[in-house]
Write a protein that holds these residues in place. Sequence first.
Motif, PDB file in Angstrom:
ATOM      1  N   ALA A 187       0.701  -1.236  -0.138  1.00  0.00           N
ATOM      2  CA  ALA A 187       0.307   0.286  -0.535  1.00  0.00           C
ATOM      3  C   ALA A 187       0.913   1.544   0.298  1.00  0.00           C
ATOM      4  N   PRO A 188       0.584   2.598  -0.694  1.00  0.00           N
ATOM      5  CA  PRO A 188       1.721   3.682  -0.678  1.00  0.00           C
ATOM      6  C   PRO A 188       1.063   4.047   0.370  1.00  0.00           C
ATOM      7  N   GLU A 189       1.351   3.958   2.301  1.00  0.00           N
ATOM      8  CA  GLU A 189       1.506   4.457   3.195  1.00  0.00           C
ATOM      9  C   GLU A 189       3.010   3.660   3.160  1.00  0.00           C
ATOM     10  N   TYR A 364       3.368  14.996   7.194  1.00  0.00           N
ATOM     11  CA  TYR A 364       3.588  16.644   7.786  1.00  0.00           C
ATOM     12  C   TYR A 364       2.950  17.371   6.873  1.00  0.00           C
ATOM     13  N   LEU A 365       3.210  17.727   5.456  1.00  0.00           N
ATOM     14  CA  LEU A 365       3.161  18.699   4.491  1.00  0.00           C
ATOM     15  C   LEU A 365       1.530  18.926   4.554  1.00  0.00           C
ATOM     16  N   ALA A 366       1.197  17.583   4.227  1.00  0.00           N
ATOM     17  CA  ALA A 366       0.047  17.182   3.769  1.00  0.00           C
ATOM     18  C   ALA A 366      -1.034  17.795   5.063  1.00  0.00           C
ATOM     19  N   ALA A 367      -0.748  17.618   6.265  1.00  0.00           N
ATOM     20  CA  ALA A 367      -1.070  18.513   8.164  1.00  0.00           C
ATOM     21  C   ALA A 367      -1.150  20.005   7.702  1.00  0.00           C
ATOM     22  N   ARG A 368      -0.138  20.184   6.945  1.00  0.00           N
ATOM     23  CA  ARG A 368       0.281  21.703   7.402  1.00  0.00           C
ATOM     24  C   ARG A 368      -0.854  22.087   6.080  1.00  0.00           C
ATOM     25  N   ASN A 369      -0.975  21.522   5.016  1.00  0.00           N
ATOM     26  CA  ASN A 369      -1.540  21.950   4.587  1.00  0.00           C
ATOM     27  C   ASN A 369      -2.751  21.995   3.673  1.00  0.00           C
ATOM     28  N   ASP A 372      -4.491  16.064   0.995  1.00  0.00           N
ATOM     29  CA  ASP A 372      -4.034  14.492   0.885  1.00  0.00           C
ATOM     30  C   ASP A 372      -2.611  14.697   0.988  1.00  0.00           C
ATOM     31  N   PRO A 373      -2.256  13.409   0.854  1.00  0.00           N
ATOM     32  CA  PRO A 373      -0.857  13.573   0.274  1.00  0.00           C
ATOM     33  C   PRO A 373      -0.544  13.671  -0.947  1.00  0.00           C
ATOM     34  N   LYS A 374       0.437  14.063  -1.548  1.00  0.00           N
ATOM     35  CA  LYS A 374       1.099  14.756  -2.737  1.00  0.00           C
ATOM     36  C   LYS A 374       2.034  13.747  -3.626  1.00  0.00           C
ATOM     37  N   PRO A 375       1.813  13.401  -5.082  1.00  0.00           N
ATOM     38  CA  PRO A 375       3.314  13.003  -5.085  1.00  0.00           C
ATOM     39  C   PRO A 375       4.231  13.919  -4.700  1.00  0.00           C
ATOM     40  N   GLU A 376       4.151  15.452  -4.606  1.00  0.00           N
ATOM     41  CA  GLU A 376       4.952  15.928  -4.444  1.00  0.00           C
ATOM     42  C   GLU A 376       5.482  16.399  -2.962  1.00  0.00           C
ATOM     43  N   TYR A 377       5.228  15.804  -2.519  1.00  0.00           N
ATOM     44  CA  TYR A 377       5.645  16.421  -1.048  1.00  0.00           C
ATOM     45  C   TYR A 377       6.857  14.944  -0.918  1.00  0.00           C
ATOM     46  N   PHE A 378       6.856  14.307  -1.791  1.00  0.00           N
ATOM     47  CA  PHE A 378       8.326  13.556  -1.621  1.00  0.00           C
ATOM     48  C   PHE A 378      10.030  14.412  -1.891  1.00  0.00           C
ATOM     49  N   VAL A 432       6.268   7.246  -9.413  1.00  0.00           N
ATOM     50  CA  VAL A 432       5.551   6.169  -9.234  1.00  0.00           C
ATOM     51  C   VAL A 432       3.920   6.408  -7.927  1.00  0.00           C
ATOM     52  N   ASP A 433       4.307   7.399  -7.329  1.00  0.00           N
ATOM     53  CA  ASP A 433       3.431   7.419  -6.456  1.00  0.00           C
ATOM     54  C   ASP A 433       2.496   8.892  -7.308  1.00  0.00           C
ATOM     55  N   ALA A 434       3.281   9.480  -8.288  1.00  0.00           N
ATOM     56  CA  ALA A 434       2.275  10.120  -9.687  1.00  0.00           C
ATOM     57  C   ALA A 434       1.769   9.361 -10.669  1.00  0.00           C
ATOM     58  N   TYR A 435       1.688   8.325 -10.862  1.00  0.00           N
ATOM     59  CA  TYR A 435       1.999   7.637 -11.937  1.00  0.00           C
ATOM     60  C   TYR A 435       1.471   5.991 -11.516  1.00  0.00           C
ATOM     61  N   THR A 436       1.167   5.327  -9.582  1.00  0.00           N
ATOM     62  CA  THR A 436       0.927   4.382  -9.967  1.00  0.00           C
ATOM     63  C   THR A 436       0.738   3.429 -10.639  1.00  0.00           C
ATOM     64  N   VAL A 437      -0.526   3.596 -11.544  1.00  0.00           N
ATOM     65  CA  VAL A 437      -1.081   2.930 -11.944  1.00  0.00           C
ATOM     66  C   VAL A 437       0.211   2.721 -13.865  1.00  0.00           C
ATOM     67  N   TYR A 438       0.082   3.212 -13.594  1.00  0.00           N
ATOM     68  CA  TYR A 438       1.937   3.363 -15.066  1.00  0.00           C
ATOM     69  C   TYR A 438       3.430   3.223 -14.195  1.00  0.00           C
TER      70      TYR A 438
END
Length: 508
Positions: A187-189, A364-369, A372-378, A432-438
Amino acid sequence: MSTSSEKMDQPSSDADIEADRRPATINSGDHNDDKAPKVTEDGSTIVDFDGPDDTENPMNWSSGKKLFLIFSVTIMTVLSPIGSTISSAAASDIMDHFHSDNETVAALMTTIYLLGYSFGPMAIAPLSELYGRAILYKVCIVWFIIFHVACAASPNLGALIVFRFLAGVGGSCPVTLGTGSIADVVAPEKRTGALAAYVIGSLLGPSVGPVIGGYLTPAAGWRWDFWFMAIASGAVALLVIPTMPETYAYVLLERKTKRLNKAAANGQKYRSKLDTGRTPAQHFAFTIGRPLKMLAVPVVFLQSLYAAVVYSYLYLCFTTFPAVFSDQYGFGSGPSGLVTLGFGVGSTIGVIFCGGVSRKLVAYLAARNKTDPKPEYFLPTMIVGGFLIPIGLFWYGWSAEAKTHWIVPIIGTSFLGAGVIITYMASTLYLVDAYTVYAASVTASSTIVRCLLATLLPLAGSAMYDRLGFGWGNSVLGFIAIGFLPLTVVLYVYGERIRTTKRFQVNF
């Protein structure tokens, strides 16, 4: 019998996107019953996994089975890049054996393997979508063994270079499919830790290869570098071939559909939820260009280019180490191989840092902003790697130029190793998080660019260092790395907007 229409949590493979393109369906029961079987307009019942707890879904496998899969993929991913550099320490012996003193050919003998890494994914990724990941792992490891045997028995330099290329094609399989296999079962998390083990394999392997070759070549001759790879690959094949399970949802549901159709009575027909309606030939033709088409998306291309530049620095250094540590410091073949361990130590530190920080930073960034968690937060972790790379290059280059104690340039390479793996791992997690299906295709896209550049750049290394010296030569590379630093900030701020722009929602 499985006819559930209930959607699983996160699609875990390239084919899952096709679920949104499946034929129009109608409920065969009460329209308010979400668990009722669905049928297509031609009367075929849609086949899906049996709800969120179906053990046939790789996401629901036991922890032990998942760990075994990740271990199998990782061990292949470690072995493959060892093959890319094991001959680097033996380059002078090989050139002497074949009576050649061409430095460009000597570098090509090492980097041609990576050209195989560039071409292999273009066929491996689409074939895996037709026939599954497991069969590709099994076929490619046999291919890998065959062409390492051929390398060991090469009658001339031209044959050795061709066989090295073909061995690289087979070795590209775990590098291409590994992230997809992990995304299929984790799973992603929880994915960061699994990907950390996988990524360190792909970057630690190149550091281990010269160590093995450095001691094996003077002890047994250069041909035994390749016999060693064939024997080690054979041992891994004995593990992988009988035990590697299939994880790809498209293939698993196709198999289930065939079983149901075979057992069906009264003309009942079943159709996989992920069936696109294409024939195998049409599906292959559609997907073979997907990795290249994905490079038309700016975030994929720019991330792949950045990863390619920093990854190529590793191989550029590997091809120039003999001039630094053999000629300048008088190291023999074995100790010359050991100097790559600076990269290994730095890579290990980089993985520990990235694995420990990445997912916590995303949360942390998802909670601060309040999102939902975003790929950009990596991406913020990539900034750390982006600063370490030029530091390592400047340190290594100018300490070698000044002929300081040999440990000083090796410490510089550890900074470079840490920077490269942090950058590479953050880029992999992001894509991978941005394009999990691919996942397999986007990894193939990145691999093609990365390995093509890593093949070509070291060919110019000798000429560059001869002209500029180690100090300014590495400084040029450092300035290029500094030029990429703003990219991470731009993608952090605008990456989501670019990814979701309609013009870049290409029909992959």
